[in-house]
Motif scaffolding. Structure first.
Motif, mmCIF file in Angstrom:
data_model
loop_
_atom_site.group_PDB
_atom_site.id
_atom_site.type_symbol
_atom_site.label_atom_id
_atom_site.label_comp_id
_atom_site.label_asym_id
_atom_site.label_seq_id
_atom_site.Cartn_x
_atom_site.Cartn_y
_atom_site.Cartn_z
ATOM 1 N N LEU A 19 26.599 -55.947 3.549
ATOM 2 C CA LEU A 19 25.276 -56.207 4.119
ATOM 3 C C LEU A 19 24.429 -54.947 4.179
ATOM 4 O O LEU A 19 23.215 -55.015 4.048
ATOM 5 C CB LEU A 19 25.402 -56.806 5.519
ATOM 6 C CG LEU A 19 25.700 -58.287 5.593
ATOM 7 C CD1 LEU A 19 25.854 -58.718 7.042
ATOM 8 C CD2 LEU A 19 24.646 -59.110 4.911
ATOM 9 N N GLY A 20 25.057 -53.816 4.374
ATOM 10 C CA GLY A 20 24.307 -52.572 4.413
ATOM 11 C C GLY A 20 23.512 -52.354 3.140
ATOM 12 O O GLY A 20 22.339 -51.974 3.172
ATOM 13 N N GLU A 25 18.286 -52.516 0.364
ATOM 14 C CA GLU A 25 17.452 -53.030 -0.725
ATOM 15 C C GLU A 25 16.284 -53.834 -0.168
ATOM 16 O O GLU A 25 15.160 -53.719 -0.642
ATOM 17 C CB GLU A 25 18.279 -53.911 -1.673
ATOM 18 C CG GLU A 25 19.267 -53.145 -2.513
ATOM 19 C CD GLU A 25 18.584 -52.328 -3.593
ATOM 20 O OE1 GLU A 25 17.567 -52.780 -4.148
ATOM 21 O OE2 GLU A 25 19.075 -51.223 -3.871
ATOM 22 N N TRP A 26 16.571 -54.650 0.827
ATOM 23 C CA TRP A 26 15.518 -55.481 1.420
ATOM 24 C C TRP A 26 14.438 -54.617 2.060
ATOM 25 O O TRP A 26 13.253 -54.868 1.899
ATOM 26 C CB TRP A 26 16.100 -56.436 2.453
ATOM 27 C CG TRP A 26 15.069 -57.411 2.890
ATOM 28 C CD1 TRP A 26 14.253 -57.316 3.977
ATOM 29 C CD2 TRP A 26 14.674 -58.594 2.220
ATOM 30 N NE1 TRP A 26 13.397 -58.372 4.032
ATOM 31 C CE2 TRP A 26 13.632 -59.175 2.963
ATOM 32 C CE3 TRP A 26 15.106 -59.226 1.061
ATOM 33 C CZ2 TRP A 26 13.022 -60.365 2.569
ATOM 34 C CZ3 TRP A 26 14.500 -60.408 0.685
ATOM 35 C CH2 TRP A 26 13.466 -60.962 1.433
ATOM 36 N N ASP A 31 9.269 -53.576 2.588
ATOM 37 C CA ASP A 31 8.584 -52.599 3.426
ATOM 38 C C ASP A 31 8.827 -52.882 4.911
ATOM 39 O O ASP A 31 7.903 -53.034 5.697
ATOM 40 C CB ASP A 31 7.094 -52.572 3.101
ATOM 41 C CG ASP A 31 6.422 -51.334 3.662
ATOM 42 O OD1 ASP A 31 7.120 -50.328 3.869
ATOM 43 O OD2 ASP A 31 5.211 -51.367 3.911
ATOM 44 N N ARG A 32 10.095 -52.957 5.249
ATOM 45 C CA ARG A 32 10.529 -53.202 6.614
ATOM 46 C C ARG A 32 11.435 -52.064 7.052
ATOM 47 O O ARG A 32 12.054 -51.399 6.242
ATOM 48 C CB ARG A 32 11.339 -54.499 6.736
ATOM 49 C CG ARG A 32 10.691 -55.767 6.244
ATOM 50 C CD ARG A 32 9.591 -56.194 7.184
ATOM 51 N NE ARG A 32 9.160 -57.553 7.008
ATOM 52 C CZ ARG A 32 8.072 -57.919 6.335
ATOM 53 N NH1 ARG A 32 7.333 -57.037 5.736
ATOM 54 N NH2 ARG A 32 7.718 -59.183 6.275
ATOM 55 N N THR A 98 11.280 -62.493 10.502
ATOM 56 C CA THR A 98 10.986 -61.078 10.697
ATOM 57 C C THR A 98 11.251 -60.297 9.412
ATOM 58 O O THR A 98 10.542 -59.340 9.107
ATOM 59 C CB THR A 98 11.804 -60.512 11.870
ATOM 60 O OG1 THR A 98 11.564 -61.326 13.032
ATOM 61 C CG2 THR A 98 11.412 -59.079 12.186
ATOM 62 N N LEU A 99 12.228 -60.716 8.645
ATOM 63 C CA LEU A 99 12.508 -60.052 7.382
ATOM 64 C C LEU A 99 11.441 -60.308 6.317
ATOM 65 O O LEU A 99 11.218 -59.464 5.463
ATOM 66 C CB LEU A 99 13.874 -60.509 6.836
ATOM 67 C CG LEU A 99 15.102 -59.919 7.506
ATOM 68 C CD1 LEU A 99 16.353 -60.667 7.072
ATOM 69 C CD2 LEU A 99 15.220 -58.434 7.192
#
Length: 180
Positions: A19-20, A25-26, A31-32, A98-99
């Motif tokens: 997940l890291g 990448e996300w 832009d979060r 939120t993502l």
């Protein structure tokens, strides 16, 4: 040419997925601010404060004016801003919103929503059923009866949305900001 217009299969991050890597990448793509780390005993406010401090989003933009600014001034105020406990049945949608959601010009979630949903579900599984998830309001998550755009700011940005989760030895901070 044979084009398929069926929705893609959901992304399966699985119980052992990195997940890291996905979150990093996300964060670059969307832009979060996305932080995943160990639960080292900090409360939600201190954790969010420590993640945001290096970004410059906590300090007033001008640095010398005397008028008030919108964000918290210390970890205790940050803890107060993160005053909404996210109900377990809303976690996936809240985290995914939120993502993925744009705060200034709300629009459809777009084709990356399945990825945001998969990340949300992976984070929920990682932190476990007893995790404590907090948010600062409804700027990103607008579904359901509480679907308004009120929030308590956690940054100096015009708009922001934060979700902070702690559980099962892990801690997660997701923050999106927007300027009009």
């Amino acid at each position: 040419m044979n084009l398929s217009f069926e929705p893609p299969q959901p992304y399966d991050l699985g119980p052992d997925a990195d997940l890291g890597m996905w979150l990093a990448e996300w964060a670059e793509y969307a832009d979060r601010i996305v932080h995943h780390g160990p639960d080292d005993g900090r409360n939600h406010g201190q954790l969010c404060w420590d993640v945001l401090a290096p970004t410059g989003l906590l300090a007033p933009h001008c640095g010398h004016c005397k008028h008030g600014h919108g964000g918290p001034r210390n970890p205790q105020q940050m803890e107060s801003a993160l005053g909404i406990r996210i109900p377990p049945d809303q976690l996936s949608s809240w985290i995914a919103a939120t993502l993925i959601r744009e705060l200034v010009h709300p629009s459809h979630d777009g084709p990356m929503r399945p990825v945001a949903d998969a990340l949300a579900n992976g984070l929920i599984a990682l932190l476990g059923p007893d995790a404590d998830w907090r948010a600062n309001g409804y700027a990103a998550y607008r579904e359901g009866a509480n679907g308004n755009v009120s929030w308590a700011p956690v940054t100096e940005a015009t708009f922001d949305a934060a979700v902070v989760g702690i559980g099962n030895g892990h801690a997660v901070v997701i923050v999106v900001t927007g300027e009009d």
